[in-house]
Structures are given as C-alpha cells and as structure tokens.
Design an enzyme around this catalytic site. Sequence first.
Site, PDB file in Angstrom:
ATOM      1  CB  SER A  56      -0.926   0.005   1.227  1.00  0.00           C
ATOM      2  OG  SER A  56      -0.175  -0.125   2.425  1.00  0.00           O
ATOM      3  N   GLY A  93      -1.893  -4.226   0.951  1.00  0.00           N
ATOM      4  CA  GLY A  93      -1.954  -5.435   1.754  1.00  0.00           C
ATOM      5  C   GLY A  93      -1.006  -6.530   1.317  1.00  0.00           C
ATOM      6  CG  ASN A 122       1.326  -5.264   4.502  1.00  0.00           C
ATOM      7  OD1 ASN A 122       0.831  -4.527   5.342  1.00  0.00           O
ATOM      8  ND2 ASN A 122       1.243  -5.006   3.200  1.00  0.00           N
ATOM      9  CG  ASP A 203      -3.123   4.652   8.403  1.00  0.00           C
ATOM     10  OD1 ASP A 203      -2.221   5.526   8.409  1.00  0.00           O
ATOM     11  OD2 ASP A 203      -3.434   4.010   7.379  1.00  0.00           O
ATOM     12  CG  HIS A 206      -1.130   3.799   4.590  1.00  0.00           C
ATOM     13  ND1 HIS A 206      -1.922   3.182   5.537  1.00  0.00           N
ATOM     14  CD2 HIS A 206      -0.670   2.818   3.765  1.00  0.00           C
ATOM     15  CE1 HIS A 206      -1.963   1.877   5.296  1.00  0.00           C
ATOM     16  NE2 HIS A 206      -1.213   1.642   4.223  1.00  0.00           N
TER      17      HIS A 206
END
Length: 228
Positions: A56, A93, A122, A203, A206
């Site tokens: 991402s 993801g 991830n 979050d 990002h």
Amino acid sequence: MRSGYRAPRRWLQCAIGAGLLLSAAGALAQTAATAGPAATAHQATAPRTVLVMGDSLSAAYGLRADQGWVTMVGERLAREHPGWQVVNASISGETSAGGSARVVEEVLRHRPGVVVIALGANDALRGLPLPELRRNLARMIGASRHVGARVLLVGMRMPPNLGPDYTRGFEQTYRDLAAFFDVELLPFLLEPVAADRGNFMDDNLHPTAEAQPAIAGHVWPALEPLLR
C-alpha cells in the site's frame, strides 16, 4: 569478495531464477513461437519498463493514483528518460509471499529493464519469521535477474515494539540480500518523512499526499543509475 565464493553465489542466483521461471516455460515457448517480425519490431521500439512491486505504501493507498510517489517517479522518468515507462504492480496489503507468487507472471508480461521490490512491511506487522521474508524476497530478486532486469531492493524499518532482535534482523535481511545478489539497496523507503507524524494519515502508517514528493525524491537517486 573472495573469488572462491563468487562462482557458487552466481550459480545459486541463476538457480533461483531458473527454478521460478520453469513453471512458465510453456508460456514462453508459445510466445516465442507465435511472435512474428511485427512483434519483434514492436519490442525494439517499445519503452523500457520499470516494474514496481510493492504494497500500500507504493499503491497510493487512500490517495488518487496520480498523487502517489510511483506516479511521480513515472512522470520524472518520462521527462528525463523518455525511453522508459513505469508500471505499478503494487497491491495494498501485499506481503512478500504474495509478491513471490506473482513475480514470474509480472516479469514475463512486462519484460522490465528494472524491477523495484518494495515489500516486507506487512510481513513484519504480522510477525512473519525472517527466514520466510528472506526466502520470498530472494525468489523475487532471482526471477527479476533471470529475465535480465536490474533490481532496486527497497527496505523498511519497524517500530521497536516488535522487539530489538526482530527489528535489527528485519533491517539486516535487506542488507544481506542486496550484498548477496549484488543489487542496489534503498534501506528505508520512508526515510525523509518518517520522523514527522504530520506526514502520515490518521492510521499513522500511510504517508499523506503532501509527503509523496519527498518519497519520490528519495527513491529517484537510487533508481536513476539503473536506467543507464
């Protein structure tokens, strides 16, 4: 590097790539058999490709595609190296296992001159054992090298809550792979923006649209020499 080690290392690099591409040998043979002079001429005039395989952070999560650092690098590429183009095969993801599973199809489809591998974040967030991360990234590098592409391996850094051994080992994995395969390493994708919380979305993972130009500018000096 001692000369006695160079030969077995090169053999292993080739074996990794060849093993991955073996399953696609039928598709390669069919493509070669059906390609005529027109297809050959098209390949000779088509832009060379920088293939980006990331997660991402490279897929412009939460942003328009044109706001992401990959698109910005592509725009600069068009201006300064007009014989090149960027293909962004990043998926939000994505893990190193997913990239490893997709890499053969992607390099055979796009025949890139350069592959940017920007995966691993991830994996760390899920606590993937480091040997698995190392194996997956090695397979991606091997497959890319086997089709003649140069590789830019893009690393990440993890917060200390994962434990010092994992954090240090995670960073070292990228350094070890870059040294073993003799590929270019950008140690930390988010280096120019990581210290400022204001560069990230709610979050805290990002980067915002405003942070993307700094990331693109950080990637460019590592990527540009591979285009020559």
